[in-house]
Design a protein around this motif. Structure first.
Motif, PDB file in Angstrom:
ATOM      1  N   TYR A   2      30.472  28.976  44.782  1.00 22.69           N
ATOM      2  CA  TYR A   2      31.822  29.071  44.243  1.00 22.69           C
ATOM      3  C   TYR A   2      32.775  29.481  45.355  1.00 22.69           C
ATOM      4  O   TYR A   2      32.397  30.177  46.288  1.00 22.69           O
ATOM      5  CB  TYR A   2      31.895  30.123  43.128  1.00 22.69           C
ATOM      6  N   ILE A   3      34.007  29.067  45.232  1.00 22.81           N
ATOM      7  CA  ILE A   3      35.054  29.490  46.158  1.00 22.81           C
ATOM      8  C   ILE A   3      35.893  30.538  45.432  1.00 22.81           C
ATOM      9  O   ILE A   3      36.421  30.281  44.350  1.00 22.81           O
ATOM     10  CB  ILE A   3      35.952  28.308  46.583  1.00 22.81           C
ATOM     11  N   ARG A   5      39.116  33.053  45.239  1.00 17.90           N
ATOM     12  CA  ARG A   5      40.484  33.253  45.723  1.00 17.90           C
ATOM     13  C   ARG A   5      40.653  34.730  46.090  1.00 17.90           C
ATOM     14  O   ARG A   5      39.834  35.577  45.762  1.00 17.90           O
ATOM     15  CB  ARG A   5      41.489  32.843  44.648  1.00 17.90           C
ATOM     16  N   LEU A   6      41.735  35.038  46.774  1.00 22.23           N
ATOM     17  CA  LEU A   6      41.956  36.380  47.316  1.00 22.23           C
ATOM     18  C   LEU A   6      41.845  37.492  46.267  1.00 22.23           C
ATOM     19  O   LEU A   6      41.188  38.511  46.535  1.00 22.23           O
ATOM     20  CB  LEU A   6      43.285  36.450  48.054  1.00 22.23           C
ATOM     21  N   PRO A   7      42.457  37.372  45.079  1.00 21.17           N
ATOM     22  CA  PRO A   7      42.305  38.463  44.105  1.00 21.17           C
ATOM     23  C   PRO A   7      40.836  38.729  43.731  1.00 21.17           C
ATOM     24  O   PRO A   7      40.433  39.886  43.569  1.00 21.17           O
ATOM     25  CB  PRO A   7      43.100  37.974  42.889  1.00 21.17           C
ATOM     26  N   GLU A   8      40.042  37.660  43.638  1.00 23.29           N
ATOM     27  CA  GLU A   8      38.618  37.834  43.319  1.00 23.29           C
ATOM     28  C   GLU A   8      37.870  38.485  44.481  1.00 23.29           C
ATOM     29  O   GLU A   8      36.977  39.301  44.278  1.00 23.29           O
ATOM     30  CB  GLU A   8      37.980  36.481  42.993  1.00 23.29           C
ATOM     31  N   VAL A   9      38.238  38.110  45.711  1.00 25.39           N
ATOM     32  CA  VAL A   9      37.619  38.699  46.901  1.00 25.39           C
ATOM     33  C   VAL A   9      37.933  40.190  46.959  1.00 25.39           C
ATOM     34  O   VAL A   9      37.054  41.012  47.217  1.00 25.39           O
ATOM     35  CB  VAL A   9      38.081  37.979  48.182  1.00 25.39           C
ATOM     36  N   LYS A  10      39.187  40.534  46.693  1.00 25.57           N
ATOM     37  CA  LYS A  10      39.565  41.955  46.705  1.00 25.57           C
ATOM     38  C   LYS A  10      38.788  42.733  45.657  1.00 25.57           C
ATOM     39  O   LYS A  10      38.316  43.837  45.917  1.00 25.57           O
ATOM     40  CB  LYS A  10      41.075  42.114  46.486  1.00 25.57           C
ATOM     41  N   ILE A  36      41.556  25.233  50.771  1.00 26.30           N
ATOM     42  CA  ILE A  36      41.262  24.541  49.505  1.00 26.30           C
ATOM     43  C   ILE A  36      42.509  23.842  48.976  1.00 26.30           C
ATOM     44  O   ILE A  36      42.533  23.383  47.845  1.00 26.30           O
ATOM     45  CB  ILE A  36      40.678  25.503  48.446  1.00 26.30           C
ATOM     46  N   GLY A  37      43.510  23.763  49.813  1.00 26.88           N
ATOM     47  CA  GLY A  37      44.758  23.105  49.458  1.00 26.88           C
ATOM     48  C   GLY A  37      45.744  23.283  50.593  1.00 26.88           C
ATOM     49  O   GLY A  37      45.427  23.903  51.609  1.00 26.88           O
ATOM     50  N   GLN A  38      46.941  22.743  50.421  1.00 29.53           N
ATOM     51  CA  GLN A  38      47.940  22.839  51.479  1.00 29.53           C
ATOM     52  C   GLN A  38      48.291  24.279  51.824  1.00 29.53           C
ATOM     53  O   GLN A  38      48.475  24.621  52.979  1.00 29.53           O
ATOM     54  CB  GLN A  38      49.207  22.091  51.079  1.00 29.53           C
ATOM     55  N   ARG A  39      48.381  25.106  50.809  1.00 26.65           N
ATOM     56  CA  ARG A  39      48.756  26.503  51.041  1.00 26.65           C
ATOM     57  C   ARG A  39      47.782  27.463  50.376  1.00 26.65           C
ATOM     58  O   ARG A  39      48.153  28.573  50.012  1.00 26.65           O
ATOM     59  CB  ARG A  39      50.170  26.741  50.501  1.00 26.65           C
ATOM     60  N   ALA A  40      46.547  27.049  50.247  1.00 26.38           N
ATOM     61  CA  ALA A  40      45.576  27.881  49.530  1.00 26.38           C
ATOM     62  C   ALA A  40      44.307  28.072  50.354  1.00 26.38           C
ATOM     63  O   ALA A  40      43.819  27.147  50.988  1.00 26.38           O
ATOM     64  CB  ALA A  40      45.233  27.235  48.197  1.00 26.38           C
ATOM     65  N   LYS A  41      43.807  29.279  50.343  1.00 25.42           N
ATOM     66  CA  LYS A  41      42.552  29.628  50.999  1.00 25.42           C
ATOM     67  C   LYS A  41      41.621  30.238  49.971  1.00 25.42           C
ATOM     68  O   LYS A  41      42.041  30.802  48.970  1.00 25.42           O
ATOM     69  CB  LYS A  41      42.790  30.663  52.110  1.00 25.42           C
ATOM     70  N   TRP A  43      37.237  31.892  49.727  1.00 26.38           N
ATOM     71  CA  TRP A  43      36.057  32.339  50.438  1.00 26.38           C
ATOM     72  C   TRP A  43      34.817  31.978  49.641  1.00 26.38           C
ATOM     73  O   TRP A  43      34.764  32.230  48.424  1.00 26.38           O
ATOM     74  CB  TRP A  43      36.101  33.861  50.648  1.00 26.38           C
ATOM     75  N   PRO A  44      33.809  31.397  50.300  1.00 25.78           N
ATOM     76  CA  PRO A  44      32.562  31.116  49.598  1.00 25.78           C
ATOM     77  C   PRO A  44      31.962  32.412  49.052  1.00 25.78           C
ATOM     78  O   PRO A  44      31.883  33.423  49.774  1.00 25.78           O
ATOM     79  CB  PRO A  44      31.669  30.509  50.687  1.00 25.78           C
ATOM     80  N   ASP A  45      31.563  32.388  47.799  1.00 22.75           N
ATOM     81  CA  ASP A  45      31.040  33.608  47.172  1.00 22.75           C
ATOM     82  C   ASP A  45      29.809  34.126  47.886  1.00 22.75           C
ATOM     83  O   ASP A  45      29.606  35.330  47.980  1.00 22.75           O
ATOM     84  CB  ASP A  45      30.763  33.381  45.685  1.00 22.75           C
ATOM     85  N   THR A  46      29.005  33.222  48.444  1.00 24.25           N
ATOM     86  CA  THR A  46      27.788  33.654  49.131  1.00 24.25           C
ATOM     87  C   THR A  46      28.115  34.501  50.361  1.00 24.25           C
ATOM     88  O   THR A  46      27.397  35.450  50.673  1.00 24.25           O
ATOM     89  CB  THR A  46      26.938  32.441  49.542  1.00 24.25           C
ATOM     90  N   GLU A  47      29.221  34.165  51.033  1.00 18.96           N
ATOM     91  CA  GLU A  47      29.626  34.941  52.199  1.00 18.96           C
ATOM     92  C   GLU A  47      30.132  36.321  51.789  1.00 18.96           C
ATOM     93  O   GLU A  47      29.793  37.330  52.414  1.00 18.96           O
ATOM     94  CB  GLU A  47      30.699  34.194  52.988  1.00 18.96           C
ATOM     95  N   VAL A  48      30.920  36.362  50.739  1.00 16.81           N
ATOM     96  CA  VAL A  48      31.432  37.646  50.244  1.00 16.81           C
ATOM     97  C   VAL A  48      30.268  38.542  49.829  1.00 16.81           C
ATOM     98  O   VAL A  48      30.211  39.720  50.198  1.00 16.81           O
ATOM     99  CB  VAL A  48      32.412  37.435  49.068  1.00 16.81           C
ATOM    100  N   HIS A  49      29.303  37.965  49.116  1.00 12.34           N
ATOM    101  CA  HIS A  49      28.142  38.750  48.667  1.00 12.34           C
ATOM    102  C   HIS A  49      27.296  39.217  49.853  1.00 12.34           C
ATOM    103  O   HIS A  49      26.799  40.350  49.851  1.00 12.34           O
ATOM    104  CB  HIS A  49      27.298  37.956  47.687  1.00 12.34           C
TER     105      HIS A  49
END
Length: 94
Positions: A2-3, A5-10, A36-41, A43-49
């Motif tokens: 899963y990718i 978004r910043l609020p989920e990463v935080k 993931i878009g023109q103005r969107a980033k 993070w792969p969930d596996t990397e965060v975990h």
């Protein structure tokens, strides 16, 4: 995979401010986001975990930097392997 978004990463990392994540990226302690878009980033969930697990395990900042380098390298390897698989599948279809 899963990718996130910043609020989920935080939420996942316990950071409260966007700047905390971006400071960690600059310090080499967190992976950079993927486009993931023109103005969107995101993070792969596996990397965060993986980074969270390293923190919980008490890894040093230098060990986490090495992990981040490995995670970035893995992205490239996955992309290359996926591209090869797609190319080979197209050859087999013909």
């Amino acid at each position: 995979m899963y990718i996130l978004r910043l609020p989920e990463v935080k939420r996942a990392t316990g950071h409260r401010a966007d700047a905390s994540i971006y400071n960690a990226i600059r310090a080499g302690l967190f992976t950079s986001g993927v486009s993931i878009g023109q103005r969107a980033k995101g993070w792969p969930d596996t990397e965060v975990h993986a980074i969270n697990a390293a923190r919980v395990a008490g890894k040093s900042d230098n060990e986490i930097r090495e992990l981040v380098i490995g995670l970035h390298a893995r992205r490239t390897k996955i992309c290359v392997n996926d591209t090869k698989d797609i190319f080979n599948a197209q050859l087999n279809i013909k």
